[in-house]
Design an enzyme around this catalytic site. Structure first.
Site, short mmCIF file in Angstrom:
data_model
loop_
_atom_site.label_atom_id
_atom_site.label_comp_id
_atom_site.label_asym_id
_atom_site.label_seq_id
_atom_site.Cartn_x
_atom_site.Cartn_y
_atom_site.Cartn_z
N LYS A 172 -0.33 170.45 -11.56
CA LYS A 172 -0.41 171.70 -10.80
C LYS A 172 0.82 172.57 -11.07
CE LYS A 172 -1.70 174.88 -7.94
NZ LYS A 172 -1.96 174.70 -6.51
N LYS A 240 6.60 179.36 -3.47
CA LYS A 240 6.85 177.96 -3.13
C LYS A 240 6.53 177.04 -4.30
CE LYS A 240 3.71 175.60 -1.46
NZ LYS A 240 2.66 174.64 -1.94
#
Length: 298
Positions: A172, A240
């Protein structure tokens, strides 16, 4: 089907994912920090899990879809958390995007408690969650992955086992590195086109079909040139995710010059109050720097 799914984190991604599980025939027990998404799940046919401990004790499989590493840690490790209610043989699937290192630690703790863990972060935005076409990157034991393939297929279209625990999160991070590069590159191109006096719609049409073709041009450019940045994936979440990627880059000694720049641009979205815009809204930061707004006249 016989399997009860606990779903913790019914946000912009989690609620439509939980609804897709209901549509696929699973019983779904939901929990969320705010009550409105739980009420929406109840109206759709789900049940209220009250707290993470209850969800874990009543479900065969627990899915978490949460904003960041500290929240995942608190939901799993905290008082009345998932570990407190975990029973032998329960699988925890974390579909958040968090630190690969923390993922490995949590997997060990869940294993020690008699369960199993899969880290399965997602890509595809709100539209992918609604349509059940998410890309899902899974880390963990392959046998556990195989047992839950049907669960993943209810939520996603591209489902890939990437390796042991932590490998899903690493994959990811790679995804977000490329996504941010696309968003920043398309933003620069559109602001440049505006400055040069080109027709923005013509530019989008022309470059989408060539070597520059990418997801951002296909799915976000039309909204970008109209100044529409309603969130499919919050810019604050992109920021983030890039912090996770750059921190991991430091740990592994990997040069990340482009990702570091993207990280700073998304940080600027946070500091200018645009964190709740779509991640394609990074174009606004390029516009600020250029002193030019790239918009078409309609």
């Amino acid at each position: 089907m016989g399997r009860t799914i606990g779903f913790i984190g019914l946000g912009i991604m989690g609620l439509p994912m939980a609804k897709n599980l209901l549509d696929a025939g699973y019983d779904v027990i939901g929990h969320n920090r705010s009550s409105e998404p739980v009420e929406a799940l109840l109206e759709y046919g789900g049940t209220d899990g009250t707290d993470p401990r209850t969800v874990a004790s009543d479900a065969d499989t627990v899915i978490t879809c949460l904003p960041d590493t500290p929240v995942v840690e608190s939901i799993i490790r905290g008082e009345d958390g998932v570990l407190d209610g975990l029973t032998e043989g329960t699988t925890v699937i974390d579909m958040s995007t968090i630190s690969p290192t923390v993922t490995e630690e949590l997997a060990t703790e869940i294993d020690d408690a008699g369960g199993a863990m899969l880290d399965a972060p997602i890509s595809g935005g709100e539209s992918g969650a609604i349509e059940g076409t998410l890309s899902i990157m899974v880390g963990g034991e392959e046998s556990v992955f195989d047992e839950h393939r049907d669960v993943f297929e209810a939520m996603g279209e591209t489902i890939t086992h990437c390796g042991p625990n932590g490998a899903g999160q690493t994959t990811k991070a790679c995804n977000q590195i490329v996504v941010s590069a696309q968003m920043v590159g398309v933003s620069e191109a559109l602001v440049f086109a505006e400055k040069a006096g080109a027709d923005l719609q013509a530019v989008v049409d022309a470059i989408s079909g060539g070597a520059a073709g990418c997801w951002t041009l296909d799915n976000r450019a039309e909204e970008m040139i109209r100044g529409s940045f309603d969130p499919g994936f919050f810019a604050s979440y992109q920021y983030k995710d890039l912090r996770i990627a750059t921190d991991a880059g430091e740990d592994f000694g990997v040069p990340m010059p482009q990702t570091q720049i993207a990280h700073e641009l998304y940080k600027s979205m946070e500091t200018t109050g645009r964190g709740r815009d779509d991640n394609s809204g990074v174009m606004q930061i390029i516009e600020d720097l250029a002193g030019e707004t790239a918009r078409i006249d309609e």
